[in-house]
Design an enzyme around this catalytic site. Structure first.
Site: not given
Length: 342
Positions: A156, A181, A311
């Site tokens: 992220s 991700d 996620h």
């Protein structure tokens, strides 16, 4: 509205869970309700696990007037053997380095030669500063960093940070760049849903065990082992002198809102311009934006999709991700591209 936005909004709704009666055996069946079994059967172990289960040392490093906590797992190399690279892992916003803990254990099953370094964010959250912080930490921990083979891994926001550093060309022996991700287009689109999601999160928990349980039941993390080591590091006592008053989040993500757009704007170009081997690991193909879709069709980076994960792929599927990173390293070992080759 993209699939990622819908996913965030759906999670926001699902995290508003009703309380579970202590002694009720007639539970209403829904996705998060506990089954109507005996107390001894349905009780799960939410006790926290200490960081030392997964790492050799934890220490604080002073860089640019700030203190950074790093965790290290050292490679074990026999006499006459060549050491493996250093896997440098950077976590996402609102998380800590311990979100990679179980992943480290799984990598260790595949190779004893790699050294793994992980760190926490500093106080200044501008992307350029985060990238500089990471570089300064590497030069502090590894004085001969120009002779040290590195593989950057970021989840992220951490993906944006390691990509920024990779594109800078500062690392002389960069084996590869692994981003988990995060994609510019869908990341920027999902920021609208992020506020709605944050509003549904409890602001505090009576115990750390309750916080671990909430993260699992809300679908934020799907792996009990990972939650037991990572979630405690996200919390701090409401009153340090009286822990019985409960726990709150260490990081207030609302306070980072002014940085959100900057973190991800230009990410796709920086990723593609990084002069090293690249792998993008996503939880769904809907996360690919147009620029990366075209580049992937041109074979400019490796794409791996793990739709079974949420996620936090490194927490949900640490074994699958460890194998992917190990194979990525072996495939690109010694393939060090000069800075001018982009």
């Amino acid at each position: 509205m993209s699939d990622l936005q819908r996913s965030l909004l759906k999670k926001a709704a699902l995290t508003q869970l009703p309380p579970v009666p202590e002694n009720s055996t007639a539970q209403k069946k829904d996705e998060f309700a506990l089954p109507a079994l005996t107390r001894s059967t349905r009780k799960r172990d939410y006790n926290q696990v200490e960081w030392g289960t997964y790492f050799d040392i934890r220490r604080d490093v002073q860089v640019s007037g700030d203190t950074f906590r790093i965790y290290e797992s050292f490679g074990k190399v026999k006499e006459g053997e060549e050491a493996g690279p250093v896997f440098v892992m950077h976590h996402g916003a609102g998380l800590t380095a311990l979100s990679f803990a179980v992943l480290v254990k799984e990598i260790r099953k595949l190779s004893d030669k790699v050294t793994i370094l992980m760190l926490r964010l500093g106080k200044d959250l501008r992307l350029s500063t985060l990238s500089d912080d990471l570089w300064n930490i590497l030069t502090t921990v590894y004085p001969n960093v120009d002779q040290t083979e590195l593989l950057l891994v970021g989840h992220s926001l951490g993906g944006a940070v390691v990509t920024h550093l990779a594109e800078s060309g500062k690392i002389q022996k960069l084996i590869g760049l692994a981003v988990i991700d995060v994609v510019e287009g869908t990341a920027l689109e999902s920021l609208v849903g992020m506020k709605a999601y944050l509003k549904t999160r409890p602001s505090q928990f009576p115990t750390i065990e309750k916080a671990i349980e909430w993260n699992l039941r809300s679908g934020t993390i799907h792996n009990l082992e990972s939650a037991k080591v990572s979630v405690p590091s996200l919390l701090e006592p409401i009153d340090p002198e009286e822990p019985s008053k409960g726990y709150k989040w260490q990081i207030d993500l609302y306070e980072t809102e002014k940085y959100w757009e900057e973190w991800f704007t230009g990410l796709s170009k920086r990723f593609l311009n990084s002069s090293t081997a690249k792998i993008l690991i996503l939880a769904g193909t809907d996360r690919l934006d147009k620029e990366l879709t075209i580049a992937q069709m041109q074979g400019r980076f490796q794409l791996l999709v793990l739709p079974e994960a949420g996620h936090a792929i490194q927490e949900d599927l640490p074994d699958r991700l460890a194998l992917a990173l190990f194979e990525f390293w072996k495939r690109n070992d010694r393939l060090i591209l000069p800075a001018k080759m982009k």
